[in-house]
Scaffold this motif. Structure first.
Motif, PDB file in Angstrom:
ATOM      1  N   SER A  16      74.176  11.508  36.851  1.00  0.00           N
ATOM      2  CA  SER A  16      73.115  12.504  36.966  1.00  0.00           C
ATOM      3  C   SER A  16      73.081  12.977  38.410  1.00  0.00           C
ATOM      4  O   SER A  16      73.772  12.406  39.269  1.00  0.00           O
ATOM      5  CB  SER A  16      71.759  11.887  36.578  1.00  0.00           C
ATOM      6  N   ASP A  18      70.957  12.382  40.543  1.00  0.00           N
ATOM      7  CA  ASP A  18      70.499  11.265  41.369  1.00  0.00           C
ATOM      8  C   ASP A  18      71.449  10.076  41.334  1.00  0.00           C
ATOM      9  O   ASP A  18      71.265   9.114  42.064  1.00  0.00           O
ATOM     10  CB  ASP A  18      69.108  10.806  40.905  1.00  0.00           C
ATOM     11  N   HIS A  19      72.432  10.133  40.460  1.00  0.00           N
ATOM     12  CA  HIS A  19      73.382   9.019  40.300  1.00  0.00           C
ATOM     13  C   HIS A  19      74.781   9.600  40.140  1.00  0.00           C
ATOM     14  O   HIS A  19      75.287   9.735  39.032  1.00  0.00           O
ATOM     15  CB  HIS A  19      72.980   8.184  39.084  1.00  0.00           C
ATOM     16  N   LEU A  36      69.582  -0.185  32.614  1.00  0.00           N
ATOM     17  CA  LEU A  36      68.790   0.729  33.423  1.00  0.00           C
ATOM     18  C   LEU A  36      69.263   2.170  33.253  1.00  0.00           C
ATOM     19  O   LEU A  36      68.445   3.091  33.144  1.00  0.00           O
ATOM     20  CB  LEU A  36      68.870   0.311  34.895  1.00  0.00           C
ATOM     21  N   ASP A  37      70.585   2.364  33.220  1.00  0.00           N
ATOM     22  CA  ASP A  37      71.129   3.717  33.073  1.00  0.00           C
ATOM     23  C   ASP A  37      70.679   4.372  31.776  1.00  0.00           C
ATOM     24  O   ASP A  37      70.244   5.530  31.762  1.00  0.00           O
ATOM     25  CB  ASP A  37      72.665   3.679  33.124  1.00  0.00           C
ATOM     26  N   GLN A  40      66.920   5.182  31.670  1.00  0.00           N
ATOM     27  CA  GLN A  40      66.649   6.435  32.381  1.00  0.00           C
ATOM     28  C   GLN A  40      67.142   7.638  31.592  1.00  0.00           C
ATOM     29  O   GLN A  40      66.507   8.699  31.603  1.00  0.00           O
ATOM     30  CB  GLN A  40      67.317   6.391  33.759  1.00  0.00           C
ATOM     31  N   THR A  41      68.262   7.469  30.889  1.00  0.00           N
ATOM     32  CA  THR A  41      68.774   8.566  30.064  1.00  0.00           C
ATOM     33  C   THR A  41      67.816   8.888  28.925  1.00  0.00           C
ATOM     34  O   THR A  41      67.605  10.058  28.581  1.00  0.00           O
ATOM     35  CB  THR A  41      70.151   8.204  29.486  1.00  0.00           C
ATOM     36  N   VAL A  43      64.529   8.453  28.933  1.00  0.00           N
ATOM     37  CA  VAL A  43      63.393   9.157  29.529  1.00  0.00           C
ATOM     38  C   VAL A  43      63.776  10.603  29.830  1.00  0.00           C
ATOM     39  O   VAL A  43      63.034  11.541  29.526  1.00  0.00           O
ATOM     40  CB  VAL A  43      62.927   8.454  30.819  1.00  0.00           C
ATOM     41  N   TRP A  44      64.959  10.778  30.425  1.00  0.00           N
ATOM     42  CA  TRP A  44      65.424  12.116  30.788  1.00  0.00           C
ATOM     43  C   TRP A  44      65.624  12.983  29.551  1.00  0.00           C
ATOM     44  O   TRP A  44      65.279  14.165  29.559  1.00  0.00           O
ATOM     45  CB  TRP A  44      66.729  11.996  31.564  1.00  0.00           C
ATOM     46  N   ARG A  47      62.318  14.166  28.378  1.00  0.00           N
ATOM     47  CA  ARG A  47      61.747  15.134  29.312  1.00  0.00           C
ATOM     48  C   ARG A  47      62.412  16.495  29.218  1.00  0.00           C
ATOM     49  O   ARG A  47      61.775  17.529  29.391  1.00  0.00           O
ATOM     50  CB  ARG A  47      61.868  14.587  30.741  1.00  0.00           C
ATOM     51  N   SER A 172      67.900  -0.038  25.203  1.00  0.00           N
ATOM     52  CA  SER A 172      67.393   0.559  26.438  1.00  0.00           C
ATOM     53  C   SER A 172      67.140   2.054  26.284  1.00  0.00           C
ATOM     54  O   SER A 172      66.141   2.583  26.796  1.00  0.00           O
ATOM     55  CB  SER A 172      68.376   0.311  27.592  1.00  0.00           C
ATOM     56  N   GLY A 176      63.559   3.934  26.614  1.00  0.00           N
ATOM     57  CA  GLY A 176      63.398   5.077  27.506  1.00  0.00           C
ATOM     58  C   GLY A 176      62.763   6.260  26.804  1.00  0.00           C
ATOM     59  O   GLY A 176      61.898   6.947  27.366  1.00  0.00           O
TER      60      GLY A 176
END
Length: 232
Positions: A16, A18-19, A36-37, A40-41, A43-44, A47, A172, A176
């Motif tokens: 991303s 940020d990554h 964690l990846d 976050q994916t 959540v993203w 969004r 995960s 998210g």
């Protein structure tokens, strides 16, 4: 997304803005990074998945379907229990089909799924203006949640992850998505509650808002059904 196979097993990563870089790590560290990846994916994806966001907003505003939206200004409180039941049913349903699709038990054309998601947004929005479904809205949310779960699954199925990596990624990513949905609902409900006695809620938020959502979703439905780009 990255999928790398070597002698140490299968490694996955999500890039991303940020990554932008990724470092090969040991198995235990890699699993933690993978969790964690994909969290976050999830959540993203919630969004940036505007169709899912609009469906949630239209469904959370579905209290207007029980009485004509023009009379909503006199409501003293919002039915939080109804909203919670709708969101919970939607969550359970899309978690079910997300898992089944990623595990390979359900396979449907992506174009059909995305068109059905757009149609669900239209139904949720129009039901606020012309209430056809007035009771047990959580059942409707559950049915449409099954469709939305198949849309979420496309993110993971494209990677064709092996089972060890798939289990971590699935859990995960799902968590998210739930975190993203919770953020949307907890943002929407206080705003709706604060504006419940104002004329803005029935006419602007519920009335014009639902009409706008239905219009946008109608464009998505045409584009996805016919595989064309109206504004592109």
């Amino acid at each position: 997304m990255l999928r790398l196979e070597d002698q140490g097993g299968t490694h996955t990563a999500v890039f991303s803005p940020d990554h932008e870089t990724w470092q090969l790590e040991g198995h235990s560290a890699a699993l933690g990074r993978q969790f964690l990846d994909f969290f976050q994916t999830g959540v993203w994806h919630t969004r940036t998945g505007f169709d899912h966001i609009l469906f949630l907003c239209a469904s959370a505003a579905a209290r207007g379907a029980r009485t004509p939206w023009r009379k909503m200004a006199g409501c003293r409180k919002l039915p939080f229990i109804d909203v919670v039941s709708i969101v919970t049913a939607f969550t359970i349903a899309h978690s079910l089909t997300l898992s089944l699709a990623v595990l390979g038990f359900i396979t449907l054309p992506s174009r059909l799924i995305e068109a059905a998601i757009a149609a669900s947004v239209i139904v949720a929005a129009l039901n606020n203006l012309y209430p056809l479904i007035e009771k047990r809205l959580w059942i409707v949310a559950f049915v449409f949640g099954l469709v939305h779960g198949l849309g979420f699954a496309n993110v993971l199925t494209d990677l064709a992850l092996p089972k060890p990596a798939l289990a971590v990624s699935l859990v995960s990513f799902n968590l998210g998505v739930e975190a993203g949905q919770l953020a949307i609902v907890t943002t929407f409900l206080p705003l709706a509650y604060l504006s419940r006695r104002s004329w803005l809620y029935p006419r602007l938020a519920l009335g014009a808002g639902s009409l706008s959502i239905a219009a946008v979703a109608s464009v998505w439905l045409i584009e996805r059904s016919l595989d064309i780009g109206i504004f592109s």
